[in-house]
Design a protein around this motif. Structure first.
Motif, short mmCIF file in Angstrom:
data_model
loop_
_atom_site.label_atom_id
_atom_site.label_comp_id
_atom_site.label_asym_id
_atom_site.label_seq_id
_atom_site.Cartn_x
_atom_site.Cartn_y
_atom_site.Cartn_z
N GLY A 75 -33.22 -60.33 39.95
CA GLY A 75 -32.98 -61.44 38.88
C GLY A 75 -32.91 -62.60 39.72
O GLY A 75 -33.34 -62.79 40.73
N GLU A 76 -32.30 -63.55 38.89
CA GLU A 76 -31.87 -64.77 39.57
C GLU A 76 -33.22 -65.84 39.76
O GLU A 76 -33.09 -67.04 40.19
N GLY A 77 -34.51 -65.01 39.42
CA GLY A 77 -35.77 -65.93 39.73
C GLY A 77 -36.06 -65.63 41.07
O GLY A 77 -36.96 -66.26 41.62
N THR A 78 -35.36 -64.81 41.88
CA THR A 78 -35.90 -64.52 43.27
C THR A 78 -37.47 -64.17 43.37
O THR A 78 -38.16 -64.82 44.20
N GLY A 79 -37.86 -63.27 42.69
CA GLY A 79 -39.20 -62.93 42.57
C GLY A 79 -40.20 -63.79 42.17
O GLY A 79 -41.27 -64.13 42.90
N ALA A 80 -39.68 -64.69 41.17
CA ALA A 80 -40.87 -65.93 41.06
C ALA A 80 -40.88 -66.90 42.12
O ALA A 80 -41.87 -67.41 42.33
N LEU A 81 -39.51 -67.28 42.92
CA LEU A 81 -39.48 -68.00 44.13
C LEU A 81 -40.56 -67.46 45.01
O LEU A 81 -41.50 -68.40 45.45
N LEU A 82 -40.63 -66.42 45.24
CA LEU A 82 -41.41 -65.72 46.22
C LEU A 82 -43.08 -65.84 46.05
O LEU A 82 -43.70 -65.70 46.91
N ALA A 83 -43.17 -65.64 44.74
CA ALA A 83 -44.56 -66.02 44.28
C ALA A 83 -44.87 -67.38 44.31
O ALA A 83 -46.27 -67.61 44.20
N TRP A 84 -44.25 -68.35 44.23
CA TRP A 84 -44.54 -69.68 44.25
C TRP A 84 -45.46 -70.19 45.18
O TRP A 84 -46.71 -70.70 44.86
N PRO A 85 -45.54 -69.61 46.63
CA PRO A 85 -46.56 -70.24 47.61
C PRO A 85 -48.02 -69.78 47.24
O PRO A 85 -48.97 -70.27 47.64
N LEU A 86 -48.05 -68.53 46.39
CA LEU A 86 -49.54 -68.14 46.19
C LEU A 86 -50.16 -69.18 45.15
O LEU A 86 -51.03 -69.16 45.25
N LEU A 87 -49.28 -69.67 44.39
CA LEU A 87 -49.78 -70.80 43.47
C LEU A 87 -50.39 -71.89 44.13
O LEU A 87 -51.47 -72.40 43.64
N ARG A 88 -49.61 -72.41 45.01
CA ARG A 88 -49.77 -73.45 45.72
C ARG A 88 -51.38 -73.18 46.67
O ARG A 88 -52.31 -73.85 46.61
N ALA A 89 -51.23 -71.83 47.22
CA ALA A 89 -52.48 -71.42 48.13
C ALA A 89 -53.76 -71.57 47.06
O ALA A 89 -54.49 -72.08 47.51
N ALA A 90 -53.36 -71.08 45.78
CA ALA A 90 -54.76 -71.06 44.94
C ALA A 90 -55.24 -72.37 44.58
O ALA A 90 -56.56 -72.61 44.62
N ALA A 91 -54.40 -73.32 44.33
CA ALA A 91 -54.83 -74.62 43.95
C ALA A 91 -55.35 -75.40 45.16
O ALA A 91 -56.36 -76.11 45.32
N ASP A 92 -54.96 -75.18 46.34
CA ASP A 92 -55.41 -75.78 47.50
C ASP A 92 -56.66 -75.19 47.98
O ASP A 92 -57.60 -75.97 48.63
N MET A 93 -56.95 -73.84 47.71
CA MET A 93 -58.13 -73.01 47.83
C MET A 93 -59.21 -73.86 47.30
O MET A 93 -60.05 -74.51 47.68
N LEU A 94 -58.75 -74.39 45.89
CA LEU A 94 -59.60 -75.11 45.01
C LEU A 94 -60.03 -76.53 45.45
O LEU A 94 -61.14 -76.96 45.20
N ASN A 95 -59.02 -77.00 46.10
CA ASN A 95 -59.09 -78.68 46.20
C ASN A 95 -59.67 -78.76 47.78
O ASN A 95 -60.35 -79.77 48.03
N GLU A 96 -59.20 -77.95 48.68
CA GLU A 96 -59.55 -78.37 49.87
C GLU A 96 -60.28 -77.46 50.66
O GLU A 96 -60.92 -77.83 51.82
N MET A 97 -60.69 -76.29 50.47
CA MET A 97 -61.61 -75.25 50.94
C MET A 97 -63.11 -75.91 51.00
O MET A 97 -63.47 -76.22 49.87
#
Length: 335
Positions: free
Chosen positions: A301-323
């Motif tokens: 709990g504590e949101g730990t798993g959510a924090l570990l997933a956050w970089p994947l969302l950044r990567a997805a947006a960066d793929m769309l914008n920068e690739m």
């Protein structure tokens, strides 16, 4: 003017024209589609994330359903404020902000800098013999959460929790809202042994038998916790504000289930971070047609798993914008 249909077509073409085989980035492409669709732009922003940890105590803890005493809720809040918990470490690692909310911790109110006071009462009542909270309290917790969810300017938000015995609340909430039997949902929580698990099963079975079919808010009043109710409200508010909501594990998913049953449109904002090691999490995921991004065996709990997933969302947006596209890179398109 771009219609919803033409936007979806343009978005899919933009993804397909990146320098890669069609569909080769799998879930990252799905995330990019979800983020861009929620923000209604082909160039979405996904740069900032904030974790809110909601803390509250549960009357059902007095029935012996947890391996830890109720005092641990308060002790862990102090640990969060001092920066010593896993959530603090992971937030620092992935560059996310963190705040802690007192939704209803037992004892006297805290007087500490860095803690948001939204306490409804010093813990819920034991739902073995009656409702955990009144409808007035439940609605106040939901509204406080919505206000927190709407506020701020983060691109994504994650929600965590701290509350001894809140796996019991999440278990009965899931039972009432999905119809899955208690035995298919119940888990060991903070580490119950076989005897403790049997006691927990007996108590939750008797508690659930007090009521028949319930609405989402009815189930929340009867069996929820103040932190779960506030988290459900925050998810609704954040979705309303057009933010991605990164849903953590078992407890956070019970709040998401309540939020979606009350406001189905909130589901489109939700990304489910990980598959919890808690038995009933799969039932929650199935009820919301959700596929978690990560499988790490987490049950903290504590949101730990959510924090570990956050970089994947950044990567997805960066793929769309920068690739680069095939045209940009001078690479031949697929035949």
């Amino acid at each position: 003017m771009r219609t919803e249909t033409t936007f979806a077509t343009d978005l899919q073409r933009k993804i397909d024209m990146k320098t890669k085989p069609l569909g080769s980035l799998g879930r990252i492409e799905e995330l990019a589609t979800q983020i861009a669709s929620l923000q209604a732009t082909l160039t979405p922003r996904m740069e900032t994330c904030q974790l809110t940890i909601f803390a509250a105590d549960h009357g059902i803890a007095d029935e012996g359903v947890s391996a830890f005493p109720k005092e641990v809720t308060r002790q862990m809040v102090l640990n969060f404020l001092q920066g010593g918990a896993a959530a603090n470490v992971f937030a620092k690692t992935v560059g996310a902000e963190l705040r802690v909310v007192d939704a209803g911790i037992a004892g006297q109110p805290f007087d500490m800098e860095g803690l948001l006071d939204r306490r409804i009462a010093p813990g819920t009542q034991s739902f073995l013999s009656g409702p955990a909270m009144t409808q007035v309290q439940c609605e106040a917790a939901l509204e406080a959460g919505r206000d927190l969810g709407v506020g701020g300017d983060w691109d994504a938000v994650a929600y965590g929790e701290m509350g001894i015995a809140n796996t019991s609340s999440a278990t009965v909430l899931t039972h009432k809202l999905t119809g899955a039997p208690i035995d298919a949902i119940i888990g060991r929580g903070t580490g119950l042994d076989d005897a403790g698990l049997a006691r927990k099963r007996d108590i939750l079975t008797r508690a659930s038998a007090r009521t028949g079919e319930l609405t989402a808010i009815g189930a929340l009043c009867e069996y929820g916790g103040f932190e779960i109710a506030m988290m459900a409200g925050a998810m609704q508010g954040a979705a309303q504000a057009g933010r991605i909501v990164i849903v953590d594990g078992f407890i956070a998913s019970s709040a998401a289930l309540v939020a979606v049953r009350m406001a189905p449109e909130a589901r489109k904002a939700m990304v489910f971070a990980h598959g919890s090691a808690e038995t009933g999490h799969r039932k929650m995921m199935a009820a919301m047609d959700a596929q978690p991004l990560l499988q790490l065996g987490l049950r903290l709990g504590e949101g730990t798993g959510a924090l570990l997933a956050w970089p994947l969302l950044r990567a997805a947006a960066d793929m769309l914008n920068e690739m680069a596209s095939f045209d940009d890179a001078g690479v031949s398109e697929p035949a």
